[in-house]
Design an enzyme around this catalytic site. Structure first.
Site, PDB file in Angstrom:
ATOM      1  N   THR A   1      41.886 110.503 -20.899  1.00 27.09           N
ATOM      2  CA  THR A   1      41.885 111.729 -20.083  1.00 27.09           C
ATOM      3  C   THR A   1      41.852 111.285 -18.621  1.00 27.09           C
ATOM      4  O   THR A   1      41.807 110.084 -18.343  1.00 27.09           O
ATOM      5  CB  THR A   1      40.653 112.604 -20.372  1.00 27.09           C
ATOM      6  OG1 THR A   1      39.512 111.964 -19.799  1.00 27.09           O
ATOM      7  CG2 THR A   1      40.424 112.784 -21.869  1.00 27.09           C
ATOM      8  N   CYS A   2      41.826 112.250 -17.701  1.00 28.02           N
ATOM      9  CA  CYS A   2      41.784 111.817 -16.297  1.00 28.02           C
ATOM     10  C   CYS A   2      40.422 111.215 -15.931  1.00 28.02           C
ATOM     11  O   CYS A   2      40.295 110.542 -14.922  1.00 28.02           O
ATOM     12  CB  CYS A   2      42.156 112.959 -15.362  1.00 28.02           C
ATOM     13  SG  CYS A   2      41.301 114.462 -15.723  1.00 28.02           S
ATOM     14  N   ASN A   3      39.420 111.465 -16.761  1.00 28.57           N
ATOM     15  CA  ASN A   3      38.092 110.939 -16.447  1.00 28.57           C
ATOM     16  C   ASN A   3      37.671 109.740 -17.287  1.00 28.57           C
ATOM     17  O   ASN A   3      36.655 109.118 -16.998  1.00 28.57           O
ATOM     18  CB  ASN A   3      37.041 112.036 -16.617  1.00 28.57           C
ATOM     19  CG  ASN A   3      37.081 113.018 -15.485  1.00 28.57           C
ATOM     20  OD1 ASN A   3      37.313 112.621 -14.347  1.00 28.57           O
ATOM     21  ND2 ASN A   3      36.903 114.292 -15.775  1.00 28.57           N
TER      22      ASN A   3
ATOM     23  N   HIS B   1      27.443 107.928 -28.548  1.00 27.82           N
ATOM     24  CA  HIS B   1      28.376 108.076 -27.422  1.00 27.82           C
ATOM     25  C   HIS B   1      29.496 109.057 -27.762  1.00 27.82           C
ATOM     26  O   HIS B   1      29.755 109.991 -27.003  1.00 27.82           O
ATOM     27  CB  HIS B   1      28.955 106.714 -27.031  1.00 27.82           C
ATOM     28  CG  HIS B   1      29.945 106.807 -25.911  1.00 27.82           C
ATOM     29  ND1 HIS B   1      29.557 106.901 -24.596  1.00 27.82           N
ATOM     30  CD2 HIS B   1      31.297 106.884 -25.916  1.00 27.82           C
ATOM     31  CE1 HIS B   1      30.634 107.020 -23.836  1.00 27.82           C
ATOM     32  NE2 HIS B   1      31.712 107.005 -24.614  1.00 27.82           N
TER      33      HIS B   1
ATOM     34  N   SER C   1      30.594 114.378 -19.730  1.00 22.61           N
ATOM     35  CA  SER C   1      31.689 114.787 -18.838  1.00 22.61           C
ATOM     36  C   SER C   1      31.233 114.903 -17.392  1.00 22.61           C
ATOM     37  O   SER C   1      30.039 115.053 -17.116  1.00 22.61           O
ATOM     38  CB  SER C   1      32.237 116.149 -19.279  1.00 22.61           C
ATOM     39  OG  SER C   1      32.819 116.031 -20.540  1.00 22.61           O
TER      40      SER C   1
ATOM     41  N   GLU D   1      32.023 120.957 -20.272  1.00 28.55           N
ATOM     42  CA  GLU D   1      33.416 121.441 -20.158  1.00 28.55           C
ATOM     43  C   GLU D   1      34.062 121.491 -21.546  1.00 28.55           C
ATOM     44  O   GLU D   1      33.755 120.662 -22.418  1.00 28.55           O
ATOM     45  CB  GLU D   1      34.216 120.550 -19.203  1.00 28.55           C
ATOM     46  CG  GLU D   1      34.117 119.076 -19.548  1.00 28.55           C
ATOM     47  CD  GLU D   1      35.465 118.407 -19.651  1.00 28.55           C
ATOM     48  OE1 GLU D   1      36.448 119.125 -19.713  1.00 28.55           O
ATOM     49  OE2 GLU D   1      35.496 117.169 -19.705  1.00 28.55           O
TER      50      GLU D   1
ATOM     51  N   GLU E   1      46.101 125.652   0.497  1.00 21.03           N
ATOM     52  CA  GLU E   1      46.146 125.097  -0.864  1.00 21.03           C
ATOM     53  C   GLU E   1      45.153 125.792  -1.792  1.00 21.03           C
ATOM     54  O   GLU E   1      45.485 126.193  -2.911  1.00 21.03           O
ATOM     55  CB  GLU E   1      45.847 123.599  -0.792  1.00 21.03           C
ATOM     56  CG  GLU E   1      46.216 122.864  -2.061  1.00 21.03           C
ATOM     57  CD  GLU E   1      45.819 121.397  -1.986  1.00 21.03           C
ATOM     58  OE1 GLU E   1      45.648 120.808  -3.042  1.00 21.03           O
ATOM     59  OE2 GLU E   1      45.659 120.870  -0.866  1.00 21.03           O
ATOM     60  N   MET E   2      43.901 125.951  -1.284  1.00 20.54           N
ATOM     61  CA  MET E   2      42.853 126.538  -2.133  1.00 20.54           C
ATOM     62  C   MET E   2      43.142 128.005  -2.458  1.00 20.54           C
ATOM     63  O   MET E   2      42.909 128.462  -3.578  1.00 20.54           O
ATOM     64  CB  MET E   2      41.497 126.407  -1.425  1.00 20.54           C
ATOM     65  CG  MET E   2      40.326 126.902  -2.230  1.00 20.54           C
ATOM     66  SD  MET E   2      40.091 125.959  -3.738  1.00 20.54           S
ATOM     67  CE  MET E   2      39.046 124.659  -3.126  1.00 20.54           C
TER      68      MET E   2
END
Lengths: 430, 276
Positions: A49-51, A99, A109, A114, A192-193
């Site tokens: 994942t991205c994390n 884990h 996370s 999440e 952007e936000m």
């Protein structure tokens, strides 16, 4: 066989390294195919994942498994393992089980609780299963981890409350308007936000009506993409009556939405609620506007405050979630222990059956005892003799101390373990 | 009140008290699960309240035993629970339970306390009209109570959204939009039922006592209540007025319901023509 976890995550590893190690779907398939050919581990799941990038494997030894995986990563990503080795963590045995349960539960996370990670773990599991990189141990473990992940989310409130600014805006809008079905939005400025928030609200069901900006070209481009109408910055005021949600993020040095103006608009709207989101710094909307009945004004700090409250709520549920995880780890460990005992118990059953067969054959040569009756008698005596020891062993596998029973059985009846019997029992356990 | 009725009333109170405690624990975040248990307790309370009416009806040989203050209080609690648990089944949430359970408990407690007060003497021959009048009036009050509860929750959620510091109220309560729906929908039913009650009541009083009784406190306050609710409904549905002010006005109207139902008893009795 040893179960192990090897990986890097957002906790230690910088994003520059994480992005180099990220596995695309195709790379995961390639790696899993290679893993099947590799003899250093028998089962493998890759979670990317991205994390985090993590490998859940079953190997003859942890060292062998790790070496094989590092070689594979180097080959696929063309990166030296020295680059990411300092950030690697390794878990084995119960720590490894814990884990993966914690990962599926969202406890490991970046944003606690999440939901996305549960889907990502499920995808990793499916990919490994599809490419036959799983056998009984990891298959069952992944199933249990997913089940625990779901339980944690239904039995606690760890995933409640939005955390990112755009999703907080959606959550607040839903607290005001209920399910968003065509609530109308106007956005002032094309920062952007504000565009991200606009898109989130649009995805939730709101209707993007007007995009207001000084720069016509950019404004029209955003409006076209959103299916909205562009309005010049000098002209937006008269449209405010029509919208339910206003997002503002212009670069104006002073407030451009004033108390009197909104009060007038609210009278014209017959006090239909109005949600104002002010993401601009300095602020675009006078703070006093929030004093008007049925107007809900949130600036960037307010949105961050809601996000922080939601995070606090999630954190207050961590203890309950950890307890659920520990319970699942305990159950899985108990199952593993029962699995370890299985070969010895099977040999003990065969041992008993052989003795009973011999003795009953002797009797049947003197008495009238046909084959079926002899077998029935053998099975009944065997079941009665095994009932007590089996119950004790099951109990010990739950509460600890199963090893002494296994050792005693092996020593007393000469039931030595033959090589690969444990692996074989794993394969049959699924 | 016979001993069995008294016991049933007491046990029903116990269940409503338990419902309230469970809702409090849920709302404070001390327990995460337990809403089903709370709902089950409320249903048991309602069931016991129903049995109470059976025993009272059998004891008095009447279809609707509501001639005394005690029975009227118990019947109101029963009507409220019936409207909440049966008619408006979709609004059953922990937030509604939190407000309604103490109201149910309070009315049953009042019923126990008021059991020494004497009952009215009613003309037997006109029981059918009286039953329609009472049932429609009490169900109207129950609908208004549901509407009032939604109003309280609306103001709580609105305050929470204005404060911008979300707590349990923010997380547990439905959206303002949903709550608004739950204010006005029961209100429509309440207003219709109240108009039926007033119409049948006039007709019944004419048949029973030979005159239309316009000037006793309960009749006047009921007419004011009906007018207030019709005004609120007009503002919301015809004039499209939304938001806090109309909700507050609906709560003022509920104040009149309380006055009609409870307050007038301290003036010249309920319907003063019943005592003449």
């Amino acid at each position: 066989m040893e179960f192990f976890v090897l990986g890097i995550s957002h906790k230690e590893c910088p994003v520059a390294i994480r992005e180099k190690l990220h596995f695309s779907k195709e790379q995961i398939d390639l790696a899993l195919r290679e893993a099947r050919a590799e003899s250093s581990f028998s089962e493998l799941v890759i979670l990317s994942t991205c994390n985090r990038v993590e490998f859940y494997g079953v190997a003859h030894s942890e060292q062998e498994g790790e070496a094989g995986l590092l070689r594979m990563v180097e080959r696929i990503h063309g990166i030296s393992s020295d680059e990411f080795r300092p950030y690697l963590y390794r878990h084995s045995g119960t720590e490894a089980l814990r884990h993966i349960f914690r990962v599926a539960a969202g406890l490991d996370s970046l944003v606690v609780g999440e939901n996305e990670i549960l889907g990502q773990v499920r995808d990793a599991f499916r990919a490994a299963d599809r490419l036959r990189a799983l056998d009984s141990l990891l298959y069952r473990l992944m199933e249990k981890a997913l089940k625990t992940g779901k339980e944690v989310r239904t039995q606690t409130r760890i995933n409640k409350g939005a955390v990112s600014i755009p999703s907080v805006a959606v959550e607040l809008a839903e607290k005001i308007f209920g399910k968003l079905v065509g609530e109308k939005i106007m956005v002032l400025g094309t920062g952007e936000m504000s565009i991200l928030t606009l898109k989130n609200l649009g995805n939730a069901g709101a209707e993007i009506l007007y995009v207001v900006s000084r720069n016509q070209e950019k404004g029209e481009s955003v409006a076209k993409e959103a299916g909205a109408e562009w309005v010049a910055l000098d002209d937006w005021g008269r449209y405010l009556t029509d919208v339910d949600i206003l997002i503002s993020s212009t670069a104006a040095p002073h407030p451009i939405v004033h108390y009197d103006q909104v009060r007038e608009v609210m009278n014209a709207r017959r006090h239909r609620p109005l949600f104002l989101i002010d993401i601009a710094v300095p602020r675009d909307i006078e703070a006093r506007v929030n004093e008007i009945d049925d107007v809900y004004l949130y600036n960037i700090d307010d949105l961050k405050g809601v996000s922080a409250s939601n995070l606090r709520l999630r954190r207050s549920e961590i203890q309950a979630a950890e307890e659920l995880v520990e319970h699942s780890v305990g159950l899985f460990n108990s199952w593993l222990k029962q699995l370890e005992v299985r070969p010895t118990m099977e040999r003990f059953e065969i041992f008993l059956s052989d003795i009973l067969d011999k003795e009953l054959s002797r009797i049947s040569s003197h008495e009238t005892l046909d084959e079926n009756k002899r077998r029935e008698l053998r099975d009944r005596i065997s079941a009665k003799l095994l009932h007590q020891p089996l119950s004790k062993i099951k109990e010990a596998s739950r509460n600890g101390g199963v090893a002494k029973y296994v050792e005693a059985l092996q020593a007393l009846f000469g039931l030595e373990q033959k090589p690969h019997e444990t692996d074989h029992s794993h394969r049959n356990a699924r | 009140m016979n001993p069995l009725s008294l016991s049933l009333l007491s046990i029903a109170q116990l269940f409503y008290a338990l419902t309230f405690v469970l809702h409090l624990l849920l709302f404070s975040g001390k327990v995460v699960r337990g809403y089903r248990g709370a709902l089950a307790c409320m249903r048991l309370g309602f069931l016991l309240n129903t049995f109470y009416f059976f025993t009272e009806a059998v004891g008095q040989g009447t279809l609707l035993p509501v001639a005394s203050v005690s029975q009227a209080m118990a019947f109101f609690a029963w009507s409220l629970a019936f409207v909440y648990l049966v008619l408006f089944i979709r609004i059953q949430t922990e937030s509604f339970g939190l407000i309604l359970s103490p109201i149910l408990l309070a009315f049953l407690a009042l019923a126990s306390w008021a059991r020494a007060f004497s009952a009215y003497e009613l003309p037997e021959s006109l029981n059918a009209y009286f039953t329609v009048h009472i049932v429609s009036a009490f169900f109207a009050y129950a609908c208004f109570t549901i509407s009032f509860t939604a109003g309280v929750l609306y103001l709580m959620q609105q305050r929470e959204l204005k404060r911008k510091n979300p707590g349990q109220v923010y997380y547990r309560l439905p959206s303002l939009e949903e709550l608004e729906g739950l204010i006005y929908q029961p209100m429509i039913w309440g207003a219709l039922l109240l108009l039926v009650a007033v119409g049948v009541g006039f007709f019944w009083s004419k048949l029973a006592y030979g005159e239309f009784s316009f000037l006793d406190p309960k009749t006047v306050s009921t007419l004011v209540t009906a007018a207030l609710y019709l005004a609120v409904l007009f503002l919301h549905y015809v004039s499209s007025q939304r938001g806090k002010k109309v909700v507050v006005l609906s709560m003022v109207a509920f104040g009149m319901v309380l006055f009609s139902f409870l307050g007038t008893r301290f003036l010249e009795g309920s319907h003063n023509f019943l005592h003449s």
